[in-house]
Design a protein around this motif. Structure first.
Motif, mmCIF file in Angstrom:
data_model
loop_
_atom_site.group_PDB
_atom_site.id
_atom_site.type_symbol
_atom_site.label_atom_id
_atom_site.label_comp_id
_atom_site.label_asym_id
_atom_site.label_seq_id
_atom_site.Cartn_x
_atom_site.Cartn_y
_atom_site.Cartn_z
ATOM 1 N N PRO A 44 0.595 -1.131 0.038
ATOM 2 C CA PRO A 44 0.508 -0.054 0.043
ATOM 3 C C PRO A 44 0.571 1.216 -0.081
ATOM 4 O O PRO A 44 -0.173 2.260 -0.939
ATOM 5 C CB PRO A 44 -0.391 -0.150 1.084
ATOM 6 N N SER A 45 2.126 1.636 0.201
ATOM 7 C CA SER A 45 2.839 2.493 0.469
ATOM 8 C C SER A 45 2.968 2.812 -1.062
ATOM 9 O O SER A 45 3.445 4.217 -1.190
ATOM 10 C CB SER A 45 3.921 2.332 1.060
ATOM 11 N N LEU A 46 3.046 2.370 -1.550
ATOM 12 C CA LEU A 46 3.302 2.223 -3.961
ATOM 13 C C LEU A 46 2.389 3.248 -4.111
ATOM 14 O O LEU A 46 2.341 4.017 -4.333
ATOM 15 C CB LEU A 46 3.470 0.719 -3.926
ATOM 16 N N VAL A 47 1.015 3.466 -3.125
ATOM 17 C CA VAL A 47 -0.061 4.523 -3.377
ATOM 18 C C VAL A 47 0.455 5.769 -3.443
ATOM 19 O O VAL A 47 0.534 6.731 -4.883
ATOM 20 C CB VAL A 47 -1.299 4.084 -2.777
ATOM 21 N N PHE A 48 1.479 6.371 -2.913
ATOM 22 C CA PHE A 48 2.094 7.396 -2.181
ATOM 23 C C PHE A 48 3.015 7.511 -3.902
ATOM 24 O O PHE A 48 2.877 8.508 -3.962
ATOM 25 C CB PHE A 48 3.017 7.466 -0.980
ATOM 26 N N PHE A 49 3.824 6.986 -3.792
ATOM 27 C CA PHE A 49 4.559 7.156 -4.899
ATOM 28 C C PHE A 49 4.327 7.446 -6.289
ATOM 29 O O PHE A 49 4.646 7.233 -7.107
ATOM 30 C CB PHE A 49 6.191 6.020 -5.425
ATOM 31 N N VAL A 50 3.065 6.444 -6.184
ATOM 32 C CA VAL A 50 2.398 6.791 -7.653
ATOM 33 C C VAL A 50 1.601 8.306 -7.747
ATOM 34 O O VAL A 50 1.077 9.301 -8.729
ATOM 35 C CB VAL A 50 1.972 5.400 -8.117
ATOM 36 N N LEU A 51 0.859 8.246 -6.771
ATOM 37 C CA LEU A 51 0.074 9.848 -6.607
ATOM 38 C C LEU A 51 0.714 10.998 -6.006
ATOM 39 O O LEU A 51 0.271 11.636 -6.809
ATOM 40 C CB LEU A 51 -1.305 8.855 -5.447
ATOM 41 N N THR A 67 -3.192 7.138 1.227
ATOM 42 C CA THR A 67 -2.046 5.626 1.177
ATOM 43 C C THR A 67 -2.269 5.040 3.027
ATOM 44 O O THR A 67 -2.575 3.874 2.976
ATOM 45 C CB THR A 67 -0.718 6.111 1.722
ATOM 46 N N VAL A 68 -2.610 6.072 3.831
ATOM 47 C CA VAL A 68 -3.442 5.299 5.123
ATOM 48 C C VAL A 68 -4.862 4.405 4.764
ATOM 49 O O VAL A 68 -5.235 3.873 5.388
ATOM 50 C CB VAL A 68 -3.769 6.595 6.012
ATOM 51 N N ILE A 69 -5.347 4.966 4.126
ATOM 52 C CA ILE A 69 -6.566 4.759 3.319
ATOM 53 C C ILE A 69 -6.927 3.147 3.431
ATOM 54 O O ILE A 69 -7.471 1.854 3.069
ATOM 55 C CB ILE A 69 -7.991 5.269 2.102
ATOM 56 N N THR A 70 -5.680 2.255 2.320
ATOM 57 C CA THR A 70 -5.308 1.283 1.279
ATOM 58 C C THR A 70 -4.658 0.472 1.908
ATOM 59 O O THR A 70 -4.428 -0.256 2.062
ATOM 60 C CB THR A 70 -3.826 2.172 0.014
#
Length: 116
Positions: A69-76, A98-101
């Motif tokens: 889920p931390s990858l969400v941050f680095f994409v968004l 990211t927290v939601i993910t």
């Protein structure tokens, strides 16, 4: 006490190194940041403190699941910046996403009886 000071100095040095290298080259800064240095240091500190290998293995498995889920941050985050959103708003939206993910992932793991 000296042991903890050494741990802090080494750990902080990694963070400073990433930020200083990234000023000169985003590629090399990203390469250093992408290495699992924090995880590796934590595992080494745990081993040197004679923590049970089962606890070290559990940490390693948890890190694996939480990296996803931390990858969400680095994409968004860069996507929002590139679309013209200001830094702090982009950072906030990416961090909250990211927290939601993370929360969603924890529910999925729970549904499959995977404990962390």
């Amino acid at each position: 006490m000296l042991y903890y000071v050494i741990k802090v100095i080494i750990s902080a040095s990694v963070i400073v190194a990433v930020s200083e290298v990234a000023k000169r080259s985003s590629l090399f800064g990203a390469l250093i940041a992408a290495l699992p240095l924090t995880s590796l240091l934590a595992i080494i500190w745990m081993r040197s403190e004679h923590v049970q290998t089962s606890e070290i293995a559990a940490l390693s498995q948890s890190i694996f699941f939480l990296v996803l889920p931390s990858l969400v941050f680095f994409v968004l985050f860069p996507s929002l910046l590139n679309r013209g959103m200001n830094f702090w708003m982009s950072f906030s939206v990416a961090a909250m996403s990211t927290v939601i993910t993370y929360l969603i992932l924890l529910q999925v793991l729970k549904a499959f009886n995977i404990t962390m």
